[in-house]
Design a protein around this motif. Sequence first.
Motif, PDB file in Angstrom:
ATOM      1  N   MET A   1      11.916   6.147   0.008  1.00 30.27           N
ATOM      2  CA  MET A   1      11.385   5.216   1.002  1.00 30.27           C
ATOM      3  C   MET A   1      12.010   3.830   0.904  1.00 30.27           C
ATOM      4  O   MET A   1      11.984   3.050   1.857  1.00 30.27           O
TER       5      MET A   1
ATOM      6  N   VAL B   1       5.459  11.058   2.589  1.00 29.36           N
ATOM      7  CA  VAL B   1       6.155  10.586   1.387  1.00 29.36           C
ATOM      8  C   VAL B   1       5.281  10.837   0.152  1.00 29.36           C
ATOM      9  O   VAL B   1       4.542   9.956  -0.289  1.00 29.36           O
TER      10      VAL B   1
ATOM     11  N   THR C   1       4.344  10.689  -3.543  1.00 35.35           N
ATOM     12  CA  THR C   1       4.774   9.589  -4.414  1.00 35.35           C
ATOM     13  C   THR C   1       4.117   9.683  -5.785  1.00 35.35           C
ATOM     14  O   THR C   1       2.973  10.116  -5.913  1.00 35.35           O
TER      15      THR C   1
ATOM     16  N   ALA D   1       6.410   0.482   3.224  1.00 35.80           N
ATOM     17  CA  ALA D   1       5.842   1.493   4.133  1.00 35.80           C
ATOM     18  C   ALA D   1       5.493   0.875   5.479  1.00 35.80           C
ATOM     19  O   ALA D   1       5.778   1.453   6.535  1.00 35.80           O
TER      20      ALA D   1
ATOM     21  N   ASN E   1       2.104   7.804   2.892  1.00 39.17           N
ATOM     22  CA  ASN E   1       2.572   7.680   1.517  1.00 39.17           C
ATOM     23  C   ASN E   1       1.392   7.947   0.581  1.00 39.17           C
ATOM     24  O   ASN E   1       0.483   7.135   0.473  1.00 39.17           O
TER      25      ASN E   1
END
Length: 292
Positions: A144, A163, A165, A179, A192
């Motif tokens: 990202m 995403v 993470t 983001a 995310n």
Amino acid sequence: MSHLPIAGLQLELGADDNLETIEREIAQVAKRFPWVRMVILPELCTRGASTDHAAEPGSEAETRFRAAAREHGLWLVPGSLFERRGNAVFNTAPVIDPTGEVVARYDKRHPFLPYEKGVRRGQDFCVFDVPGAGRIGLMICFDMWFPEMVRQLVWMGAEAIIVPTLTNTIDRKLELAIAQANAACNQVYMVNINVAGDLGYGRSIVVGPDGNVIHQASTTREIIALELDFEHVRRSRERGIFSTVQTLKNFRDADVRYPVYQPGAGPGALAELGPLALPDETDNNGPHGAHT
């Protein structure tokens, strides 16, 4: 239908085998939120960040995730797994459809070097379609930080980007800003989902295609159940954010060639940065003990 109900699972996990815990959490989401169509988990949530747990494709963990998706009739993005292929290890995120089939597989293109040692870079970009909803792109954690990644997936048609993470460092605040910026610059949902507990700092975030934060989690266990509205993405791209900012159309129509991306451009001024390595004990005057 252009809506996709999702649930991001920010779970408090340790570095042991978390698979049974994750299976229970998926089952609870399916029971509590029967309207949810997709469940998203954090990066490396099953066993943590050690490559010692890398397994061959079709591992037990992936098989059980496929069974969970099939049992509950859900799309499942089970974070990522270290996958061993020959002598190489990849940080791999599978995408599993409600029949339990793996419909896409993404290898992280930007391992968190120099810390994520021994992990091979992926070579491909990943988008997949959810029938009746829209097209989704997939990245993993450090990806990202590279705006080119997001723009590439949007160019490929992504209307939302997931995403998974695992962040346990103090730069999490920066990731939240990244983001939000990526969402606004590309008029795309950014989803995310970070891990909590011993593995990560939580603070998962979902940002809409107008750059507005839809939800930001705390640092503990949290189930983030909400809907992605793909018609909102399409309208934002057609009319612009706040009916004003038409970023993607301007990017498309601008006759701009960026020298940095041209063949043979070389590293330019970045050549002066030195090797990609762990910082040593230095200050502005060079290594300690070498002052003159």
